[in-house]
Design a protein around this motif. Structure first.
Motif, PDB file in Angstrom:
ATOM      1  N   HIS A   2       0.917  -1.134  -0.046  1.00  0.00           N
ATOM      2  CA  HIS A   2      -0.051   0.183   0.037  1.00  0.00           C
ATOM      3  C   HIS A   2       0.801   1.340   0.162  1.00  0.00           C
ATOM      4  N   LEU A   3       1.926   1.248   0.929  1.00  0.00           N
ATOM      5  CA  LEU A   3       2.650   2.480   0.950  1.00  0.00           C
ATOM      6  C   LEU A   3       3.541   2.731  -0.322  1.00  0.00           C
ATOM      7  N   LEU A   4       3.873   1.762  -1.206  1.00  0.00           N
ATOM      8  CA  LEU A   4       4.375   1.914  -2.476  1.00  0.00           C
ATOM      9  C   LEU A   4       3.637   2.289  -3.258  1.00  0.00           C
ATOM     10  N   ILE A   5       2.261   1.945  -3.215  1.00  0.00           N
ATOM     11  CA  ILE A   5       1.427   2.366  -4.330  1.00  0.00           C
ATOM     12  C   ILE A   5       1.190   3.988  -4.031  1.00  0.00           C
ATOM     13  N   GLU A   6       1.061   4.179  -2.555  1.00  0.00           N
ATOM     14  CA  GLU A   6       0.835   5.455  -2.291  1.00  0.00           C
ATOM     15  C   GLU A   6       1.864   6.573  -2.752  1.00  0.00           C
ATOM     16  N   ALA A   7       3.112   6.070  -2.461  1.00  0.00           N
ATOM     17  CA  ALA A   7       4.366   6.752  -2.570  1.00  0.00           C
ATOM     18  C   ALA A   7       4.436   7.235  -4.179  1.00  0.00           C
ATOM     19  N   TYR A   8       3.984   6.564  -5.028  1.00  0.00           N
ATOM     20  CA  TYR A   8       4.009   6.619  -6.510  1.00  0.00           C
ATOM     21  C   TYR A   8       2.802   7.580  -6.663  1.00  0.00           C
ATOM     22  N   GLY A   9       2.016   7.945  -5.726  1.00  0.00           N
ATOM     23  CA  GLY A   9       0.859   8.776  -6.206  1.00  0.00           C
ATOM     24  C   GLY A   9      -0.273   8.206  -7.018  1.00  0.00           C
ATOM     25  N   LEU A  10      -0.440   7.049  -6.818  1.00  0.00           N
ATOM     26  CA  LEU A  10      -1.262   6.170  -7.915  1.00  0.00           C
ATOM     27  C   LEU A  10      -2.522   6.296  -7.205  1.00  0.00           C
ATOM     28  N   LEU A  11      -3.033   6.611  -5.709  1.00  0.00           N
ATOM     29  CA  LEU A  11      -4.184   6.743  -4.983  1.00  0.00           C
ATOM     30  C   LEU A  11      -4.992   7.884  -5.698  1.00  0.00           C
ATOM     31  N   ASP A  12      -4.359   8.678  -6.193  1.00  0.00           N
ATOM     32  CA  ASP A  12      -4.913   9.828  -6.845  1.00  0.00           C
ATOM     33  C   ASP A  12      -5.833   9.710  -7.702  1.00  0.00           C
ATOM     34  N   ASN A  13      -5.425   8.553  -8.523  1.00  0.00           N
ATOM     35  CA  ASN A  13      -6.172   7.757  -9.830  1.00  0.00           C
ATOM     36  C   ASN A  13      -7.031   6.993  -9.489  1.00  0.00           C
ATOM     37  N   MET A  14      -7.552   6.510  -8.344  1.00  0.00           N
ATOM     38  CA  MET A  14      -8.402   5.569  -7.928  1.00  0.00           C
ATOM     39  C   MET A  14      -9.585   6.020  -7.057  1.00  0.00           C
ATOM     40  N   ASP A  16      12.596   4.482 -10.221  1.00  0.00           N
ATOM     41  CA  ASP A  16      13.362   4.737  -8.938  1.00  0.00           C
ATOM     42  C   ASP A  16      12.312   4.753  -7.954  1.00  0.00           C
ATOM     43  N   ILE A  17      12.669   4.030  -6.862  1.00  0.00           N
ATOM     44  CA  ILE A  17      11.741   3.855  -5.979  1.00  0.00           C
ATOM     45  C   ILE A  17      11.568   5.285  -5.098  1.00  0.00           C
ATOM     46  N   PRO A  18      10.546   5.701  -4.930  1.00  0.00           N
ATOM     47  CA  PRO A  18      10.424   7.127  -4.129  1.00  0.00           C
ATOM     48  C   PRO A  18      10.741   6.908  -2.823  1.00  0.00           C
ATOM     49  N   GLU A  19      11.184   7.948  -2.164  1.00  0.00           N
ATOM     50  CA  GLU A  19      11.613   7.892  -0.473  1.00  0.00           C
ATOM     51  C   GLU A  19      10.248   7.599  -0.045  1.00  0.00           C
ATOM     52  N   HIS A  20      10.133   6.927   0.985  1.00  0.00           N
ATOM     53  CA  HIS A  20       8.878   6.689   1.851  1.00  0.00           C
ATOM     54  C   HIS A  20       9.387   5.633   3.136  1.00  0.00           C
ATOM     55  N   GLU A  21       8.437   5.718   3.890  1.00  0.00           N
ATOM     56  CA  GLU A  21       8.639   4.930   5.011  1.00  0.00           C
ATOM     57  C   GLU A  21       9.553   3.499   4.833  1.00  0.00           C
ATOM     58  N   TYR A  22       9.151   2.976   4.043  1.00  0.00           N
ATOM     59  CA  TYR A  22       9.922   1.429   3.784  1.00  0.00           C
ATOM     60  C   TYR A  22      11.148   1.466   2.793  1.00  0.00           C
ATOM     61  N   PHE A  23      11.529   2.614   2.292  1.00  0.00           N
ATOM     62  CA  PHE A  23      12.417   2.600   1.084  1.00  0.00           C
ATOM     63  C   PHE A  23      13.621   1.943   1.397  1.00  0.00           C
TER      64      PHE A  23
END
Length: 208
Positions: free
Chosen positions: A33-45, A161-168
């Motif tokens: 979930h947090l990787l999906i969120e980090a890529y900004g994909l939640l804005d499209n769903m 490139d993986i965005p920086e987030h909690e589990y980076f």
């Protein structure tokens, strides 16, 4: 320009955290979930909160003997009997029996049923429900794969490139989205995949 087809994303914070308690791969679901969120994909769903499935809901797909066992896995049976039933129901190895497992099953099934209802009622053309679905024994690679699939469904190109987030730090040492190819042979034949798809479609038709 045609309006994008709506995509439902089945998710709730408590649901994700609870589901991670009952699978052998720690933090897999929250990492997805947090990787999906980090890529900004939640804005499209559109985010949809699932409801807990009832025992009656589960009984449409499973026997009551199985559901009763999940509800009371350690009651009124000797150790040999419990082990035999664990084997019969496939509750060994990567699916160990635990207290409260029936609630977990109700949560996961509730998410799947909600996704099916969204589809059947025409509220969306695609419903994403990543939790509980077995497999995914490498949490970082699971998150990489399911994030890539989510982006593909949305039709959005995302950076390797993986965005920086909690589990980076879990994505080191390269911190890239593509999953490195392994030497394990792919045993999923076209026939097997077609059979799985057919079974899923038949199950979906049973849900109103």
């Amino acid at each position: 320009m045609a309006k994008p087809e709506p995509i439902a994303y089945i998710w709730h914070k408590d649901y994700v955290n609870e589901s991670d308690r009952y699978i052998p791969t720690t933090n897999r679901n929250v990492m997805v979930h947090l990787l999906i969120e980090a890529y900004g994909l939640l804005d499209n769903m559109m985010t949809v909160t699932p409801k807990k499935a009832s025992i009656q809901d589960l009984a449409a797909f499973h026997s009551m003997d199985y559901l009763n066992f999940l509800s009371n896995p350690n009651s009124n049976r000797d150790e040999d009997s419990i082990n035999d039933e664990n084997d019969d129901y496939g509750l060994e190895y990567d699916c160990p029996i635990q207290d409260g497992i029936i609630e977990y099953c109700q949560r996961v099934a509730g998410g799947t049923i909600e996704a099916a209802r969204m589809l059947n009622n025409g509220f969306c053309k695609t419903a994403i429900h990543w939790l509980g679905g077995g497999g995914g024994y490498n949490p970082a690679n699971t998150a990489r794969t399911w994030t890539s699939v989510t982006a593909s469904l949305i039709g959005k190109e995302i950076s390797e490139d993986i965005p920086e987030h909690e589990y980076f730090l879990e994505y080191g040492p390269h911190y890239e989205l593509p999953v490195s190819q392994s030497l394990r042979k792919d045993l999923n034949t076209s026939k097997y995949i077609a059979e799985v798809v057919s079974t899923v479609e038949n199950n979906l038709e049973q849900i109103n």
